[in-house]
Design a protein around this motif. Sequence first.
Motif, mmCIF file in Angstrom:
data_model
loop_
_atom_site.group_PDB
_atom_site.id
_atom_site.type_symbol
_atom_site.label_atom_id
_atom_site.label_comp_id
_atom_site.label_asym_id
_atom_site.label_seq_id
_atom_site.Cartn_x
_atom_site.Cartn_y
_atom_site.Cartn_z
ATOM 1 N N THR A 1 2.198 12.062 0.547
ATOM 2 C CA THR A 1 1.152 12.184 -0.481
ATOM 3 C C THR A 1 1.686 12.062 -1.892
ATOM 4 O OG1 THR A 1 1.366 14.609 -0.594
ATOM 5 C CG2 THR A 1 -0.204 13.712 1.007
ATOM 6 N N ILE A 2 3.000 11.985 -2.053
ATOM 7 C CA ILE A 2 3.589 11.917 -3.392
ATOM 8 C C ILE A 2 3.232 10.585 -4.031
ATOM 9 C CG2 ILE A 2 5.727 11.885 -4.732
ATOM 10 C CD1 ILE A 2 6.996 13.604 -2.568
ATOM 11 N N PRO A 3 2.506 10.590 -5.146
ATOM 12 C CA PRO A 3 2.139 9.326 -5.798
ATOM 13 C C PRO A 3 3.338 8.685 -6.468
ATOM 14 C CG PRO A 3 1.438 11.169 -7.141
ATOM 15 C CD PRO A 3 1.985 11.755 -5.868
ATOM 16 N N SER A 4 3.332 7.359 -6.491
ATOM 17 C CA SER A 4 4.418 6.632 -7.139
ATOM 18 C C SER A 4 3.927 5.260 -7.538
ATOM 19 C CB SER A 4 5.620 6.501 -6.199
ATOM 20 O OG SER A 4 6.607 5.668 -6.768
ATOM 21 N N THR A 5 4.422 4.760 -8.660
ATOM 22 C CA THR A 5 4.092 3.401 -9.098
ATOM 23 C C THR A 5 5.292 2.473 -8.951
ATOM 24 O OG1 THR A 5 4.682 3.998 -11.367
ATOM 25 C CG2 THR A 5 2.379 4.218 -10.741
ATOM 26 N N THR A 6 6.329 2.967 -8.295
ATOM 27 C CA THR A 6 7.535 2.165 -8.098
ATOM 28 C C THR A 6 7.408 1.349 -6.821
ATOM 29 O OG1 THR A 6 8.864 3.858 -9.175
ATOM 30 C CG2 THR A 6 10.041 2.221 -7.847
ATOM 31 N N VAL B 1 7.008 22.781 10.756
ATOM 32 C CA VAL B 1 7.583 22.747 9.404
ATOM 33 C C VAL B 1 7.932 21.317 9.012
ATOM 34 C CG1 VAL B 1 9.534 23.484 7.970
ATOM 35 C CG2 VAL B 1 8.464 25.100 9.568
ATOM 36 N N LEU B 2 8.540 20.589 9.946
ATOM 37 C CA LEU B 2 8.933 19.212 9.672
ATOM 38 C C LEU B 2 7.717 18.340 9.381
ATOM 39 C CD1 LEU B 2 11.531 17.502 9.581
ATOM 40 C CD2 LEU B 2 11.031 16.805 11.927
ATOM 41 N N LEU B 3 6.665 18.492 10.163
ATOM 42 C CA LEU B 3 5.450 17.708 9.952
ATOM 43 C C LEU B 3 4.825 18.007 8.598
ATOM 44 C CD1 LEU B 3 3.763 17.867 13.486
ATOM 45 C CD2 LEU B 3 4.771 15.870 12.384
ATOM 46 N N GLU B 4 4.882 19.280 8.199
ATOM 47 C CA GLU B 4 4.318 19.665 6.897
ATOM 48 C C GLU B 4 5.099 19.006 5.762
ATOM 49 O OE1 GLU B 4 1.389 21.576 4.699
ATOM 50 O OE2 GLU B 4 1.602 21.503 6.894
ATOM 51 N N ILE B 5 6.418 18.972 5.883
ATOM 52 C CA ILE B 5 7.261 18.355 4.854
ATOM 53 C C ILE B 5 6.998 16.855 4.776
ATOM 54 C CG2 ILE B 5 9.633 17.828 4.194
ATOM 55 C CD1 ILE B 5 10.437 20.526 5.406
ATOM 56 N N LEU C 1 4.343 6.343 8.933
ATOM 57 C CA LEU C 1 4.510 4.983 8.429
ATOM 58 C C LEU C 1 3.471 4.017 9.000
ATOM 59 C CD1 LEU C 1 8.396 4.541 8.402
ATOM 60 C CD2 LEU C 1 6.865 4.263 6.449
ATOM 61 N N TRP C 2 3.105 4.245 10.245
ATOM 62 C CA TRP C 2 2.191 3.336 10.922
ATOM 63 C C TRP C 2 0.769 3.898 11.032
ATOM 64 C CZ3 TRP C 2 3.060 -1.644 12.192
ATOM 65 C CH2 TRP C 2 4.375 -2.092 12.163
ATOM 66 N N THR D 1 5.585 1.208 -1.524
ATOM 67 C CA THR D 1 5.774 2.180 -2.578
ATOM 68 C C THR D 1 7.020 2.984 -2.268
ATOM 69 O OG1 THR D 1 4.437 3.787 -1.400
ATOM 70 C CG2 THR D 1 3.293 2.360 -2.983
ATOM 71 N N GLN D 2 7.440 3.784 -3.247
ATOM 72 C CA GLN D 2 8.637 4.598 -3.075
ATOM 73 C C GLN D 2 8.496 5.554 -1.907
ATOM 74 O OE1 GLN D 2 11.577 4.370 -4.770
ATOM 75 N NE2 GLN D 2 12.288 5.813 -3.240
ATOM 76 N N ARG D 3 7.286 6.125 -1.721
ATOM 77 C CA ARG D 3 7.118 7.092 -0.648
ATOM 78 C C ARG D 3 7.250 6.429 0.722
ATOM 79 N NH1 ARG D 3 0.730 8.247 -1.659
ATOM 80 N NH2 ARG D 3 -0.132 6.467 -0.576
ATOM 81 N N THR D 4 6.809 5.145 0.841
ATOM 82 C CA THR D 4 6.967 4.440 2.111
ATOM 83 C C THR D 4 8.437 4.241 2.432
ATOM 84 O OG1 THR D 4 4.878 3.281 1.770
ATOM 85 C CG2 THR D 4 6.398 2.345 3.378
#
Length: 503
Positions: free
Chosen positions: A20-25, A10-14, A63-64, A39-42
């Motif tokens: 995968t959440i796109p962001s331009t921030t 479950v944790l890995l799926e989350i 992350l890596w 990016t924001q997701r990082t």
Amino acid sequence: MHQALLVPEVLLEIFAYVNTIPSTTWQTAEIFGYRIPSTQRTSTLAALARTCKFFHEPAMDLLWTEIHGLEPLLGCVARLHPLIYRMGTRQDESFSSWAKGVEPLSAHEARHFLRHSSRIRTLNIERTHLQLISVIPANVYVFPRLRSLNLSIAYLNLFLPLTLHPRLLNLDKDRRIFVTGCSALEHLYIHTDNSYDIASRLSLLSDRIRRCTRLVTLSCPMLNWETWKHLSYLPTLLELEIDQGYDVTPSLSKGDVVNLSFLNITSLSFRVVDGAEIITVIQHSQFPLLRKFKFTAHYLYSEEAEQLFHALSCCKACQTLEEIIICSPDEGDLVPPDSEPVTPVPHFLCFTQLRTLQLWFDNPCIYLDNDILLQAMSSWPHIRSLAINYLDDHHASSEVSLRGLFTALTLCPQLHTLRILINLATIDVDPDAEPIPHTSLRSLELLDISQSQIADAEALARIIFAWLPCVDEVKSIGSTWDEVNKHLKSLTAATALYVAGAS
């Protein structure tokens, strides 16, 4: 913490979803002593990694997963961090100079370098600083989980096991191998350069690629017959690209020619200066599951082009091929200007599943008439995008009339993009005739080879509006269609006002 988060799956799926959440921030994130513009997701993953021990490993793995160059790993070393990062960002413009005169890593610092390397699955290499990591033993696989590698030929001998070729072995006798075994790689992208002469380059590529037994995607310069044969045996290989860049394509030994069958390849792409050697390969190959074919050559003689069209029609992909893109701009004006026109369309009538066809030729030109176009549309019921055009309209050859175009369009109801040459010397459609509207076509580009002034732009606009109601302008080179487009816009606006009033 919710009990569901204690279930690893479950944790890995989350976490995978967060990744995968796109962001331009864009902002700067501090990741365990390693500061990067992210990016924001990082930064979200970095925050998750710092939350608790249970979150740490899965978040750090994501992350890596992918890095560009060795600098991110070197940036984990406290001594090198300020050299690589200034004002909180990585100094891309100084990558080639920051390491000059810097002492190699100590054994303790090497452990910081290696701390996250085992997590990396995708590695893109543009430059290396091997002198800094000379302390790492030659038998240590720094990237044991690596699955995708992108590099130039210059670094191929450093990142994959040494070849037994005597000359190359001597060149790299003091270098280190610090990636992974070839057999583990699934995606390999090799760019051409001038590191070796043609013979050594072919030998090096052959040696490395033949050691890769799980490839799914391969992009590299031209290969020898032995390597082509090896690739035909790989059940995992789905996408193959031969990119020779601006280098002359090496000649293949005619004595080594063999018939090949690539049972699972779905995408095939070639980018070469001249096409003779690649055409030879296609003539002796079968691709029964091929869906996409792309071929770009700086120039093609008429005879070579016809050989290519015929070879493609015989490669056993008649029931699967959906996309064909062939481009020959004749760079350098090597093809005689009086070359015979080529006729690719009759060769491609067998591809009944065709969705996209783009043929871009300067010289020789492509011959097209009403009968050929009608045959094509009746053979390709699923066609969505058709572009048969030229990079130089002075070499154009087309006998397609407006009536021939509209007749052919009735056979391809899914077509939404069309770009062809047309001959408007005579408007052979009556503006008052009952039209058969084509309601899918949205983008239309017509190049009139007659080079004559359109006598009645308003009548032609009414014809196009009636037959192609979803086309609001006709694109073209020059100003031929400007007057027609003005009338089209007026007709479209008037219709919109009428619909609005009726509602």
